[in-house]
Design an enzyme around this catalytic site. Structure first.
Site, PDB file in Angstrom:
ATOM      1  N   ASP A 299      -0.107   4.139   1.179  1.00  0.00           N
ATOM      2  CA  ASP A 299      -0.398   5.264   1.937  1.00  0.00           C
ATOM      3  C   ASP A 299       0.215   4.883   3.448  1.00  0.00           C
ATOM      4  O   ASP A 299       0.519   3.777   3.705  1.00  0.00           O
ATOM      5  CB  ASP A 299      -2.023   5.294   2.177  1.00  0.00           C
TER       6      ASP A 299
ATOM      7  N   GLU B  65       3.886  -6.354   3.802  1.00  0.00           N
ATOM      8  CA  GLU B  65       3.690  -5.714   5.292  1.00  0.00           C
ATOM      9  C   GLU B  65       4.714  -6.266   6.193  1.00  0.00           C
ATOM     10  O   GLU B  65       5.304  -7.350   6.112  1.00  0.00           O
ATOM     11  CB  GLU B  65       2.227  -6.156   5.998  1.00  0.00           C
TER      12      GLU B  65
ATOM     13  N   HIS C 151       0.687  -1.250   0.098  1.00  0.00           N
ATOM     14  CA  HIS C 151      -0.086   0.136  -0.118  1.00  0.00           C
ATOM     15  C   HIS C 151       0.758   1.316  -0.004  1.00  0.00           C
ATOM     16  O   HIS C 151       2.010   1.194   0.718  1.00  0.00           O
ATOM     17  CB  HIS C 151      -1.133  -0.102   1.051  1.00  0.00           C
TER      18      HIS C 151
ATOM     19  N   GLU D  63      -4.764   1.803   2.209  1.00  0.00           N
ATOM     20  CA  GLU D  63      -5.087   0.521   3.115  1.00  0.00           C
ATOM     21  C   GLU D  63      -5.271   0.970   4.435  1.00  0.00           C
ATOM     22  O   GLU D  63      -5.812   0.111   5.236  1.00  0.00           O
ATOM     23  CB  GLU D  63      -3.874  -0.245   2.903  1.00  0.00           C
ATOM     24  N   GLU D  64      -4.802   1.800   5.046  1.00  0.00           N
ATOM     25  CA  GLU D  64      -4.737   2.229   6.287  1.00  0.00           C
ATOM     26  C   GLU D  64      -6.059   2.857   7.002  1.00  0.00           C
ATOM     27  O   GLU D  64      -6.298   3.061   7.952  1.00  0.00           O
ATOM     28  CB  GLU D  64      -3.649   3.292   6.710  1.00  0.00           C
TER      29      GLU D  64
ATOM     30  N   HIS E 163       2.870   2.340  12.544  1.00  0.00           N
ATOM     31  CA  HIS E 163       2.010   3.263  13.276  1.00  0.00           C
ATOM     32  C   HIS E 163       2.706   3.773  14.540  1.00  0.00           C
ATOM     33  O   HIS E 163       1.786   4.312  15.445  1.00  0.00           O
ATOM     34  CB  HIS E 163       0.669   2.528  13.642  1.00  0.00           C
TER      35      HIS E 163
ATOM     36  N   ASP F 202       6.183   0.267   7.125  1.00  0.00           N
ATOM     37  CA  ASP F 202       4.691   0.153   6.860  1.00  0.00           C
ATOM     38  C   ASP F 202       4.305   1.149   5.934  1.00  0.00           C
ATOM     39  O   ASP F 202       3.626   2.150   6.298  1.00  0.00           O
ATOM     40  CB  ASP F 202       3.823   0.176   8.030  1.00  0.00           C
TER      41      ASP F 202
HETATM   42 ZN   LIG Z   1       0.660  -1.602   6.298  1.00  0.00          ZN
END
Ligand SMILES: [Zn+2]
Length: 387
Positions: free
Chosen positions: A85, A172, A83, A147-148, A359, A115
């Site tokens: 984003d 991932e 992803h 995706e997030e 995150h 990520d």
């Molecule tokens: Zn991810």
């Protein structure tokens, strides 16, 4: 064909440019950004490397794009997916600039290093020397939007049943361990409506809070049954979960409560369909209020993410188990894998870096992961696209 290695920037330069192109996705409009910058950078490199590149608008998500870079043809094929984003970042909590790649202690710091924008740079570096003209089956790079947040990028590809390939890896951060399962996620608001009235006489109203009490009792009974019926020892939490996360009802002690709202989070195991879970819940909770005169309404807080399972004996699972010398397992986070699987792929989640750093402020990718990740990618391409 011009050798790809001439045209591509170095790995650190690619990493730097990906991190420098902000691509936050969020359900909060104040944070949400277009992923155009990342997609443009990637599409340029993929074209230079010899891929055919498509940039697709994501219907219903203005400013969001999926990128599909493909080479070779055939019925099988390998899809390397990620992803574009990132999540938002905590202002003031980073010790580095989240949008500037910084190398320290043999780590690369930056938002999206682990990520997972970094994965694209690593894939391109891994195949730098590859002559795409020699492919016997397709090699596809897929870069998705959002995706997030809503997962609208992958969902839109599933909606049109886009054909991409037979075997897929989502990069991932799993510390390069193969993952073939995760739970699903549903978040639901449950509202009970009654009638307000003066507290001195219960006959004057119909108490939604008391209805919610009955409903929660039934919800916990249902949860216990689900957990007795479903168990999967590959997961750290072996049973499906139902969490009561938020409740609000009423306003004053001397008024009969007319409205009460509960928010719950449900994590079904592979094999439990989201639709079935929602249907069972509606039936059980509806019955718990039978005869009360109260009205129940359930509203999904987002579309929901199905649980994911790729067969233990799928070729991509077996191959990655062999390449990494570890058994494919399960993770506690959700991915786009259920949508890829629904498009006819066998998907494994495997990528460099750790989800512990995702995150978080000061997200980083350990540079010791780079070489092993590239070796796995090269081996996969050899087995699935050059055999
Ligand atoms: Zn991810």
């Amino acid at each position: 064909m011009q050798p790809a290695c001439m045209a591509l920037p170095s790995l650190p330069q690619m990493m730097h440019q990906l991190i420098a192109a902000p691509s936050i996705s969020s359900v909060s409009a104040q944070w949400d950004q277009s992923n155009r910058g990342v997609v443009e950078v990637l599409s340029g490199w993929c074209r230079d490397a010899g891929f055919t590149v498509e940039i697709l608008d994501v219907p219903g998500c203005p400013g969001k794009y999926n990128l599909i870079a493909s080479a070779g043809s055939g019925p099988e094929g390998l899809v390397l997916s990620g992803h574009t984003d990132t999540v938002p970042y905590d202002e003031g909590q980073w010790t580095t600039d989240p949008f500037r790649l910084q190398e320290k202690d043999h780590r690369w710091y930056g938002l999206g290093t682990a990520d997972m924008k970094g994965f694209f740079a690593i894939v391109l570096e891994a195949i730098r020397e590859l002559d795409l003209g020699t492919l016997t089956q397709p090699l596809v790079l897929l870069a998705t939007a959002d995706e997030e947040s809503s997962m609208c990028g992958a969902r839109s590809l599933m909606d049109v049943q886009r054909t991409l390939g037979r075997h897929a890896v989502i990069g991932e951060p799993t510390g390069l361990k193969p993952i073939r399962m995760h739970k699903g996620i549903a978040m639901e608001a449950i509202r009970v409506s009654g009638t307000s009235g003066h507290s001195s006489n219960p006959e004057l109203g119909n108490n939604a809070l008391e209805g919610m009490h009955r409903l929660i009792t039934e919800l916990l009974r249902w949860r216990a049954e689900l957990q007795a019926q479903h168990r999967n020892p590959l997961f750290e939490v072996e049973v499906p979960t139902v969490n009561l996360g938020h409740i609000h009802g009423g306003d004053n002690p001397n008024r009969i409560c007319a409205q009460c709202e509960l928010h719950i989070d449900i994590r079904p195991l592979p094999g439990m369909s989201l639709d079935q879970v929602r249907e069972d819940m509606d039936r059980r909770l509806g019955a718990s209020l039978a005869g009360s005169g109260l009205v129940m309404e359930r509203v999904p807080l987002f579309e929901g993410l199905p649980a994911m399972e790729t067969e233990r004996d799928a070729l991509i699972v077996k191959t990655l188990e062999q390449l990494t010398n570890s058994q494919a397992g399960a993770v506690a986070f959700g991915t786009e894998a259920p949508f890829l699987n629904a498009m006819g792929m066998d998907t494994v989640i495997l990528g460099p870096g750790s989800i512990d750093q995702a995150h978080q402020p000061d997200e980083f990718l350990g540079m010791d992961q780079l070489e092993p990740a590239m070796r796995i990618i090269r081996d996969l391409v050899k087995r699935f696209c050059l055999a």
